[in-house]
Write a protein that holds these residues in place. Structure first.
Motif, PDB file in Angstrom:
ATOM      1  N   THR A 169      57.036 -51.112 -34.618  1.00 53.52           N
ATOM      2  CA  THR A 169      55.826 -50.348 -34.305  1.00 53.52           C
ATOM      3  C   THR A 169      55.128 -49.947 -35.608  1.00 53.52           C
ATOM      4  OG1 THR A 169      56.990 -48.222 -34.244  1.00 53.52           O
ATOM      5  CG2 THR A 169      56.742 -49.412 -32.142  1.00 53.52           C
ATOM      6  N   ALA A 170      53.812 -49.778 -35.512  1.00 57.46           N
ATOM      7  CA  ALA A 170      53.004 -49.309 -36.640  1.00 57.46           C
ATOM      8  C   ALA A 170      52.244 -48.085 -36.167  1.00 57.46           C
ATOM      9  CB  ALA A 170      52.028 -50.396 -37.086  1.00 57.46           C
ATOM     10  N   PRO A 215      56.330 -59.460 -36.866  1.00 56.15           N
ATOM     11  CA  PRO A 215      54.959 -59.288 -37.358  1.00 56.15           C
ATOM     12  C   PRO A 215      54.758 -59.429 -38.861  1.00 56.15           C
ATOM     13  CG  PRO A 215      55.963 -57.162 -37.008  1.00 56.15           C
ATOM     14  CD  PRO A 215      56.943 -58.185 -36.515  1.00 56.15           C
ATOM     15  N   GLN A 235      51.949 -44.710 -31.965  1.00 55.86           N
ATOM     16  CA  GLN A 235      52.438 -45.944 -32.548  1.00 55.86           C
ATOM     17  C   GLN A 235      51.983 -47.115 -31.694  1.00 55.86           C
ATOM     18  OE1 GLN A 235      56.680 -45.957 -33.485  1.00 55.86           O
ATOM     19  NE2 GLN A 235      56.689 -43.762 -33.114  1.00 55.86           N
ATOM     20  N   ASN A 236      51.759 -48.264 -32.329  1.00 60.35           N
ATOM     21  CA  ASN A 236      51.428 -49.488 -31.612  1.00 60.35           C
ATOM     22  C   ASN A 236      52.585 -50.457 -31.727  1.00 60.35           C
ATOM     23  OD1 ASN A 236      48.825 -48.596 -31.039  1.00 60.35           O
ATOM     24  ND2 ASN A 236      48.024 -49.414 -32.942  1.00 60.35           N
ATOM     25  N   ASN A 266      42.861 -59.109 -37.068  1.00 58.50           N
ATOM     26  CA  ASN A 266      44.226 -59.179 -36.533  1.00 58.50           C
ATOM     27  C   ASN A 266      45.334 -59.021 -37.561  1.00 58.50           C
ATOM     28  OD1 ASN A 266      43.320 -59.720 -33.846  1.00 58.50           O
ATOM     29  ND2 ASN A 266      42.889 -61.802 -34.487  1.00 58.50           N
ATOM     30  N   THR A 267      44.984 -58.855 -38.840  1.00 58.32           N
ATOM     31  CA  THR A 267      46.019 -58.744 -39.872  1.00 58.32           C
ATOM     32  C   THR A 267      45.607 -57.748 -40.956  1.00 58.32           C
ATOM     33  OG1 THR A 267      45.119 -60.513 -41.264  1.00 58.32           O
ATOM     34  CG2 THR A 267      46.733 -61.166 -39.583  1.00 58.32           C
ATOM     35  N   HIS A 307      43.633 -54.352 -34.297  1.00 56.33           N
ATOM     36  CA  HIS A 307      44.197 -53.068 -34.720  1.00 56.33           C
ATOM     37  C   HIS A 307      43.176 -51.983 -35.030  1.00 56.33           C
ATOM     38  CE1 HIS A 307      43.145 -54.311 -38.770  1.00 56.33           C
ATOM     39  NE2 HIS A 307      43.814 -55.432 -38.569  1.00 56.33           N
ATOM     40  N   LEU A 366      54.002 -53.891 -32.203  1.00 55.07           N
ATOM     41  CA  LEU A 366      53.477 -55.096 -32.829  1.00 55.07           C
ATOM     42  C   LEU A 366      54.048 -56.340 -32.147  1.00 55.07           C
ATOM     43  CD1 LEU A 366      53.775 -54.071 -36.591  1.00 55.07           C
ATOM     44  CD2 LEU A 366      51.854 -53.776 -35.038  1.00 55.07           C
ATOM     45  N   VAL A 405      50.808 -58.357 -42.211  1.00 54.37           N
ATOM     46  CA  VAL A 405      51.222 -57.851 -40.905  1.00 54.37           C
ATOM     47  C   VAL A 405      50.246 -58.361 -39.851  1.00 54.37           C
ATOM     48  CG1 VAL A 405      51.647 -55.774 -39.523  1.00 54.37           C
ATOM     49  CG2 VAL A 405      52.095 -55.752 -41.984  1.00 54.37           C
ATOM     50  N   THR A 406      50.793 -58.877 -38.749  1.00 59.90           N
ATOM     51  CA  THR A 406      49.968 -59.284 -37.621  1.00 59.90           C
ATOM     52  C   THR A 406      49.965 -58.159 -36.591  1.00 59.90           C
ATOM     53  OG1 THR A 406      50.461 -61.609 -37.966  1.00 59.90           O
ATOM     54  CG2 THR A 406      49.669 -60.978 -35.778  1.00 59.90           C
ATOM     55  N   GLU A 407      48.780 -57.622 -36.320  1.00 63.34           N
ATOM     56  CA  GLU A 407      48.578 -56.578 -35.311  1.00 63.34           C
ATOM     57  C   GLU A 407      47.203 -56.831 -34.685  1.00 63.34           C
ATOM     58  OE1 GLU A 407      48.452 -51.719 -34.688  1.00 63.34           O
ATOM     59  OE2 GLU A 407      48.626 -52.502 -36.728  1.00 63.34           O
TER      60      GLU A 407
END
Length: 103
Positions: free
Chosen positions: A95-96, A17, A10-11, A73-74, A34, A13, A29-31
């Protein structure tokens, strides 16, 4: 000796997010950085509050969500319910990760 295969993780965020618009079921979603692709399936965990006026459980679907409109980033997913509030939300520890990882 065979190559080691790292398990998917998992990352964490950034804070809040999810960007939601009232009357829409699309969630941005902002990640940062990614590395995801259109059609990937993502599962979110540790969502707090009521993003977009929806129950946090809408976002923690165990089947995950297919993503689209991927940028560096999204990315976007359809949460299946229209938001009733326009906001950036989700909490501090969202988390994602992969659907296959245990909760």
């Amino acid at each position: 000796r065979p190559d080691r295969v790292e398990p998917a993780t998992q990352n964490l965020l950034p804070s809040n997010p999810f960007s939601l618009t009232s009357g829409s079921s699309s969630v941005t979603v902002t990640e940062p950085n990614h590395g995801r692709s259109n059609g990937d399936t993502i599962r979110f965990r540790n969502v707090t509050g009521s993003p977009g006026g929806l129950a946090f459980t809408v976002f923690e679907n165990s089947s995950g969500f297919s993503i689209s409109s991927v940028t560096t980033n999204t990315y976007v997913f359809d949460c299946g319910s229209n938001a009733t509030v326009t906001e950036t939300a989700g909490g501090l520890t969202v988390t994602a990760g992969p659907v296959t990882q245990l909760a």
